[in-house]
Write a protein that holds these residues in place. Structure first.
Motif, PDB file in Angstrom:
ATOM      1  N   TYR A  52      17.186   2.824   8.396  1.00 20.68           N
ATOM      2  CA  TYR A  52      17.787   4.155   8.389  1.00 20.68           C
ATOM      3  C   TYR A  52      17.375   4.803   9.708  1.00 20.68           C
ATOM      4  O   TYR A  52      16.229   4.701  10.124  1.00 20.68           O
ATOM      5  N   ILE A  53      18.319   5.464  10.349  1.00 19.77           N
ATOM      6  CA  ILE A  53      18.119   5.941  11.724  1.00 19.77           C
ATOM      7  C   ILE A  53      18.168   7.461  11.816  1.00 19.77           C
ATOM      8  O   ILE A  53      19.017   8.107  11.189  1.00 19.77           O
ATOM      9  N   HIS A  54      17.265   7.997  12.601  1.00 18.01           N
ATOM     10  CA  HIS A  54      17.362   9.383  13.052  1.00 18.01           C
ATOM     11  C   HIS A  54      17.643   9.310  14.537  1.00 18.01           C
ATOM     12  O   HIS A  54      16.884   8.692  15.292  1.00 18.01           O
ATOM     13  N   GLN A  55      18.727   9.905  14.961  1.00 18.49           N
ATOM     14  CA  GLN A  55      19.136   9.883  16.366  1.00 18.49           C
ATOM     15  C   GLN A  55      18.776  11.219  17.005  1.00 18.49           C
ATOM     16  O   GLN A  55      19.199  12.270  16.533  1.00 18.49           O
ATOM     17  N   SER A  56      17.988  11.161  18.051  1.00 19.06           N
ATOM     18  CA  SER A  56      17.572  12.365  18.766  1.00 19.06           C
ATOM     19  C   SER A  56      18.258  12.387  20.130  1.00 19.06           C
ATOM     20  O   SER A  56      18.154  11.427  20.896  1.00 19.06           O
ATOM     21  N   ILE A  57      18.959  13.479  20.408  1.00 22.11           N
ATOM     22  CA  ILE A  57      19.661  13.622  21.686  1.00 22.11           C
ATOM     23  C   ILE A  57      19.050  14.794  22.429  1.00 22.11           C
ATOM     24  O   ILE A  57      19.051  15.919  21.941  1.00 22.11           O
ATOM     25  N   ARG A  58      18.497  14.493  23.610  1.00 26.25           N
ATOM     26  CA  ARG A  58      17.877  15.518  24.449  1.00 26.25           C
ATOM     27  C   ARG A  58      18.412  15.363  25.870  1.00 26.25           C
ATOM     28  O   ARG A  58      19.099  14.392  26.181  1.00 26.25           O
ATOM     29  N   ASP A  59      18.079  16.314  26.721  1.00 31.41           N
ATOM     30  CA  ASP A  59      18.540  16.263  28.103  1.00 31.41           C
ATOM     31  C   ASP A  59      18.092  14.996  28.818  1.00 31.41           C
ATOM     32  O   ASP A  59      18.808  14.473  29.666  1.00 31.41           O
ATOM     33  N   ASP A  60      16.900  14.498  28.482  1.00 34.80           N
ATOM     34  CA  ASP A  60      16.354  13.345  29.186  1.00 34.80           C
ATOM     35  C   ASP A  60      16.708  12.002  28.542  1.00 34.80           C
ATOM     36  O   ASP A  60      16.259  10.960  28.993  1.00 34.80           O
ATOM     37  N   GLY A  61      17.505  12.004  27.488  1.00 31.95           N
ATOM     38  CA  GLY A  61      17.947  10.742  26.909  1.00 31.95           C
ATOM     39  C   GLY A  61      18.149  10.788  25.410  1.00 31.95           C
ATOM     40  O   GLY A  61      17.888  11.792  24.761  1.00 31.95           O
ATOM     41  N   TRP A  62      18.647   9.667  24.895  1.00 32.27           N
ATOM     42  CA  TRP A  62      18.874   9.504  23.477  1.00 32.27           C
ATOM     43  C   TRP A  62      17.797   8.562  22.944  1.00 32.27           C
ATOM     44  O   TRP A  62      17.483   7.561  23.579  1.00 32.27           O
ATOM     45  N   THR A  63      17.261   8.880  21.781  1.00 31.82           N
ATOM     46  CA  THR A  63      16.230   8.042  21.176  1.00 31.82           C
ATOM     47  C   THR A  63      16.588   7.800  19.720  1.00 31.82           C
ATOM     48  O   THR A  63      17.023   8.712  19.019  1.00 31.82           O
TER      49      THR A  63
END
Length: 130
Positions: A52-63
């Protein structure tokens, strides 16, 4: 948003205190961070895995953050919603103890137990969880 991934473990990696894997899904490799506890329990490369994934999107990248069980991902999302708790600290909390024990420590405000997670001090342990 990516909600879960099913694929083959192509490789495991560790950078400092961050642990993860490269999950090959239909010819695409996804780098996914895991808790240390989950990483230590991974099967050898080449095994099939569902996360199961939590996708984090920030200015410095996607994690991408991966969890074996949906309730772990949901708890991670609650933790990162707390002021002062970022994704790495949430992973540290989830990696420090089983999920049920972490929930009990939060509900009972067990600062001593919460503070055993790397990077978690008394101030963060006292923060209210939404």
């Amino acid at each position: 948003m990516i909600g879960w991934l099913q694929g083959t473990v192509a490789e495991q990696w560790q950078q400092g205190n961050r642990c993860g894997l490269l999950l090959c899904c239909q010819g695409v490799g996804y780098e996914v961070q895991l808790t240390r506890r989950q990483w230590d329990g991974l099967p050898q490369g080449g095994c099939s895995l569902v996360l199961y994934i939590h996708q984090s999107i920030r200015d410095d990248g996607w994690t991408l953050f991966g969890f074996v069980a949906r309730h772990e991902r949901d708890l991670f999302r609650l933790l990162v919603a707390v002021s002062g708790v970022g994704p790495q600290m949430a992973l540290a909390l989830l990696g420090a103890m089983p999920t049920e024990e972490l929930v009990r420590a939060i509900v009972q405000a067990d600062l001593r137990l919460l503070s055993t997670a790397p990077g978690v001090g008394k101030r963060t342990a006292e923060a209210p969880v939404c």
